[in-house]
Write a protein that holds these residues in place. Structure first.
Motif, PDB file in Angstrom:
ATOM      1  N   LEU A  78       0.820  -1.210   0.000  1.00 34.82           N
ATOM      2  CA  LEU A  78       0.000   0.000   0.000  1.00 34.82           C
ATOM      3  C   LEU A  78       0.858   1.266   0.000  1.00 34.82           C
ATOM      4  O   LEU A  78       0.526   2.255  -0.645  1.00 34.82           O
ATOM      5  CB  LEU A  78      -0.924  -0.026   1.216  1.00 34.82           C
ATOM      6  CG  LEU A  78      -1.941   1.104   1.366  1.00 34.82           C
ATOM      7  CD1 LEU A  78      -2.864   1.168   0.156  1.00 34.82           C
ATOM      8  CD2 LEU A  78      -2.758   0.915   2.643  1.00 34.82           C
ATOM      9  N   GLY A  79       2.005   1.214   0.718  1.00 34.39           N
ATOM     10  CA  GLY A  79       2.886   2.369   0.753  1.00 34.39           C
ATOM     11  C   GLY A  79       3.496   2.711  -0.587  1.00 34.39           C
ATOM     12  O   GLY A  79       3.864   3.866  -0.832  1.00 34.39           O
ATOM     13  N   PHE A 136      -6.260  -6.231  -3.526  1.00 35.13           N
ATOM     14  CA  PHE A 136      -7.059  -6.578  -4.709  1.00 35.13           C
ATOM     15  C   PHE A 136      -7.859  -7.859  -4.501  1.00 35.13           C
ATOM     16  O   PHE A 136      -8.914  -8.038  -5.109  1.00 35.13           O
ATOM     17  CB  PHE A 136      -6.153  -6.746  -5.933  1.00 35.13           C
ATOM     18  CG  PHE A 136      -5.356  -5.512  -6.300  1.00 35.13           C
ATOM     19  CD1 PHE A 136      -5.768  -4.239  -5.887  1.00 35.13           C
ATOM     20  CD2 PHE A 136      -4.199  -5.616  -7.049  1.00 35.13           C
ATOM     21  CE1 PHE A 136      -5.034  -3.105  -6.229  1.00 35.13           C
ATOM     22  CE2 PHE A 136      -3.463  -4.488  -7.396  1.00 35.13           C
ATOM     23  CZ  PHE A 136      -3.870  -3.234  -6.984  1.00 35.13           C
ATOM     24  N   THR A 137      -7.365  -8.760  -3.627  1.00 32.88           N
ATOM     25  CA  THR A 137      -8.055 -10.036  -3.406  1.00 32.88           C
ATOM     26  C   THR A 137      -8.849 -10.055  -2.102  1.00 32.88           C
ATOM     27  O   THR A 137      -9.692 -10.930  -1.908  1.00 32.88           O
ATOM     28  CB  THR A 137      -7.044 -11.200  -3.367  1.00 32.88           C
ATOM     29  OG1 THR A 137      -6.127 -11.001  -2.276  1.00 32.88           O
ATOM     30  CG2 THR A 137      -6.257 -11.281  -4.673  1.00 32.88           C
ATOM     31  N   ALA A 149     -12.459  -7.250  -0.736  1.00 35.92           N
ATOM     32  CA  ALA A 149     -11.470  -6.916  -1.757  1.00 35.92           C
ATOM     33  C   ALA A 149     -11.776  -5.520  -2.299  1.00 35.92           C
ATOM     34  O   ALA A 149     -12.938  -5.090  -2.340  1.00 35.92           O
ATOM     35  CB  ALA A 149     -11.521  -7.943  -2.888  1.00 35.92           C
ATOM     36  N   TYR A 150     -10.716  -4.819  -2.705  1.00 35.58           N
ATOM     37  CA  TYR A 150     -10.873  -3.489  -3.284  1.00 35.58           C
ATOM     38  C   TYR A 150     -10.187  -3.445  -4.643  1.00 35.58           C
ATOM     39  O   TYR A 150      -9.047  -3.892  -4.791  1.00 35.58           O
ATOM     40  CB  TYR A 150     -10.277  -2.420  -2.359  1.00 35.58           C
ATOM     41  CG  TYR A 150     -10.946  -2.364  -1.017  1.00 35.58           C
ATOM     42  CD1 TYR A 150     -12.179  -1.727  -0.855  1.00 35.58           C
ATOM     43  CD2 TYR A 150     -10.373  -2.980   0.098  1.00 35.58           C
ATOM     44  CE1 TYR A 150     -12.811  -1.698   0.380  1.00 35.58           C
ATOM     45  CE2 TYR A 150     -10.992  -2.950   1.340  1.00 35.58           C
ATOM     46  CZ  TYR A 150     -12.212  -2.307   1.471  1.00 35.58           C
ATOM     47  OH  TYR A 150     -12.832  -2.285   2.696  1.00 35.58           O
ATOM     48  N   SER A 151     -10.887  -2.917  -5.617  1.00 39.80           N
ATOM     49  CA  SER A 151     -10.348  -2.896  -6.974  1.00 39.80           C
ATOM     50  C   SER A 151      -9.186  -1.907  -7.073  1.00 39.80           C
ATOM     51  O   SER A 151      -9.076  -0.969  -6.271  1.00 39.80           O
ATOM     52  CB  SER A 151     -11.443  -2.494  -7.970  1.00 39.80           C
ATOM     53  OG  SER A 151     -11.709  -1.101  -7.870  1.00 39.80           O
ATOM     54  N   PRO A 152      -8.304  -2.085  -8.059  1.00 40.19           N
ATOM     55  CA  PRO A 152      -7.199  -1.146  -8.236  1.00 40.19           C
ATOM     56  C   PRO A 152      -7.644   0.309  -8.396  1.00 40.19           C
ATOM     57  O   PRO A 152      -7.004   1.217  -7.858  1.00 40.19           O
ATOM     58  CB  PRO A 152      -6.511  -1.654  -9.508  1.00 40.19           C
ATOM     59  CG  PRO A 152      -6.788  -3.122  -9.508  1.00 40.19           C
ATOM     60  CD  PRO A 152      -8.176  -3.255  -8.959  1.00 40.19           C
ATOM     61  N   MET A 153      -8.771   0.528  -9.104  1.00 35.45           N
ATOM     62  CA  MET A 153      -9.220   1.913  -9.284  1.00 35.45           C
ATOM     63  C   MET A 153      -9.780   2.495  -7.992  1.00 35.45           C
ATOM     64  O   MET A 153      -9.726   3.714  -7.780  1.00 35.45           O
ATOM     65  CB  MET A 153     -10.272   1.998 -10.399  1.00 35.45           C
ATOM     66  CG  MET A 153      -9.691   1.915 -11.788  1.00 35.45           C
ATOM     67  SD  MET A 153      -8.408   3.157 -12.138  1.00 35.45           S
ATOM     68  CE  MET A 153      -6.914   2.197 -11.910  1.00 35.45           C
TER      69      MET A 153
END
Length: 490
Positions: free
Chosen positions: A41-42, A298-299, A308-312
């Motif tokens: 994340l960083g 992402f997963t 999960a959170y999408s890249p966008m």
């Protein structure tokens, strides 16, 4: 080229009008990752921050040479000068060649950046590929009297440098403070002072990565690579140097000292630093158990993640805060970003549903002015997003017929929205991009709604209600309007 872009220059601690050294060309150097572990994340924040700067400079018409380095040698485990090389340690533990480790994690970093829609830099040099340039730079610093040789290692003489220049200008420190706060470490006996830093380190027998030099078989100090590579690709003077705030001291401070000691002047005109990402108010770290990789985000495969959170969603989350402010991660914050992104993308989609009129009650130039002013004000992406949200509301009013717009103004509105959403902010419509950009949902829903309209025309209210209720059950909300029907995915 006239520009109203202002950037906060860490070197002077104030906003300054951006004036390139050689317009329209811009040299941009950003410290990239040390490739010994999965991107986390960083890594997302500096990547998105400087991608935003890269995109915006290009949108203004500048020709940008963007250099982002890969650190694959010289970054030591305990501090900048002592301990085991991080990539060497990984290679030893996994019984691999160091370059296998570096290549593996570089590829994973690239895939994560592609997912975040971060553009590739113009040049991506590796530290290990520029040993000759680093040795040459050490020679220059030695010749100019700002370094000394000690038992096969070469150290930068901070005190000697500080007599002529100011060591600590970037971070706002003075040498006395640095002396007070510098801790003594084992192995510093070769240094004259604890605050001196390595330009070249003599390799111990067990050190895997080492090269011949005039002083010893060894390897370059971590700080050296950026000075050498920025000079090689951007010249002794270039426009912008960027990186995370955690690199300001000692890494960037040492870069300035090295470049100045070699050439007699600093290299970068503007220094830009993004702030950190914290997790529930804490600094991210493996020891705290709050270290989250991008793949885990992402997963959803991490104990701290509710989903999960999408890249966008991650990209939008980063852009919602000004790059110089602290950004605190939480599931609530990411879920809010997910909803905000969905609202914005629905606004973009709704542009295609607007029917032009003979006159306009709205002025698209207002949106362009607000977005441009926001971005010109030190890349204020939150304000640009706020302006776009205000216009999403107006777009919905245009769809509902509560406002009107001419065909010419509509085309201009589409251009402005898409330019700032996609080209500048770098967002993507992930739903439309699914399955290689082939949208299978829209034609199927439209077909069902045509069947529903036919049922209503035939007064078959049971079938009409069944189609609406079945669509609602799978997450598609049907909205009946005076001039037809509309729908959205909830």
């Amino acid at each position: 080229m006239e520009s109203k872009l202002t950037l906060y220059n860490t070197l002077d601690r104030r906003k300054e009008l951006f004036e390139p050294i050689n317009p329209p060309h811009v040299g941009l150097y950003v410290c990239g990752p040390t490739v010994y572990g999965d991107p986390h994340l960083g890594h997302a924040r500096p990547a998105v921050t400087f991608d935003l700067l890269f995109r915006y400079l290009r949108s203004l018409g500048y020709k940008v040479r963007y250099v982002r380095n890969i650190t694959d040698v010289g970054h030591l485990e305990h501090d900048a000068d002592e301990g085991e090389d991080k990539i060497t340690k990984k290679a030893r533990l996994e019984q691999l060649e160091p370059m296998e480790v570096a290549h593996y994690y570089t590829e994973r970093y690239h895939r994560a950046m592609d997912a975040l829609n971060v553009l590739s830099p113009s040049i991506e040099p590796h530290a290990s590929g520029h040993i000759i340039e680093q040795i040459a730079l050490v020679k220059e610093i030695l010749d100019n009297g700002f370094a000394y040789l000690s038992n096969g290692s070469v150290y930068f003489d901070v005190e000697k440098y500080n007599e002529k220049y100011h060591y600590g200008r970037l971070s706002g420190r003075n040498l006395e403070d640095i002396v007070t706060n510098t801790r003594d470490l084992d192995g510093q006996g070769d240094k004259r002072h604890s605050y001196d830093f390595a330009l070249w380190k003599k390799a111990s027998p067990e050190h895997i990565m080492h090269w011949p030099s005039p002083w010893s078989e060894g390897f370059p100090g971590w700080h050296l690579e950026c000075s050498a590579m920025s000079t090689k690709y951007l010249g002794e003077r270039f426009d912008i140097h960027g990186g995370g705030m955690d690199l300001m001291f000692p890494h960037h401070e040492c870069e300035i000292a090295q470049s100045t000691a070699a050439s007699g002047h600093g290299a970068a005109k503007y220094w830009i630093h993004n702030n950190m990402i914290t997790i529930n108010g804490q600094k991210m770290g493996k020891s705290l158990g709050n270290f989250i990789t991008l793949e885990q985000l992402f997963t959803g495969d991490h104990k701290l993640l509710a989903q999960a959170y999408s890249p966008m969603t991650i990209r939008f989350f980063v852009l919602q805060a000004h790059y110089r402010s602290t950004l605190d991660f939480s599931n609530e914050a990411l879920q809010a970003a997910e909803k905000g992104l969905d609202r914005l993308m629905k606004g973009v989609e709704a542009l295609g549903k607007i029917k032009p009129s003979a006159n306009s009650t709205v002025d698209p130039s207002d949106l362009e002015r607000r977005c441009r002013e926001a971005m010109d004000d030190d890349l204020n992406s939150p304000m640009a997003i706020s302006a776009l949200f205000d216009w999403v509301r107006i777009i919905n009013q245009l769809v509902e017929g509560k406002q009107s717009i001419t065909e010419k103004d509509l085309e201009e509105l589409k251009r402005i929205v898409r330019h700032y959403v996609f080209d500048v902010l770098g967002l993507m419509d992930e739903k439309a991009a699914a399955e290689g950009g082939k949208d299978l949902v829209t034609p199927l829903v439209d077909l069902l709604l045509e069947m529903r309209q036919t049922a209503k025309a035939n007064k078959d209210w049971a079938l009409s209600d069944k189609i609406r209720d079945d669509l609602t059950r799978i997450g598609i909300r049907v909205k009946d309007r005076k001039d037809g029907v509309d729908w959205e995915i909830e």
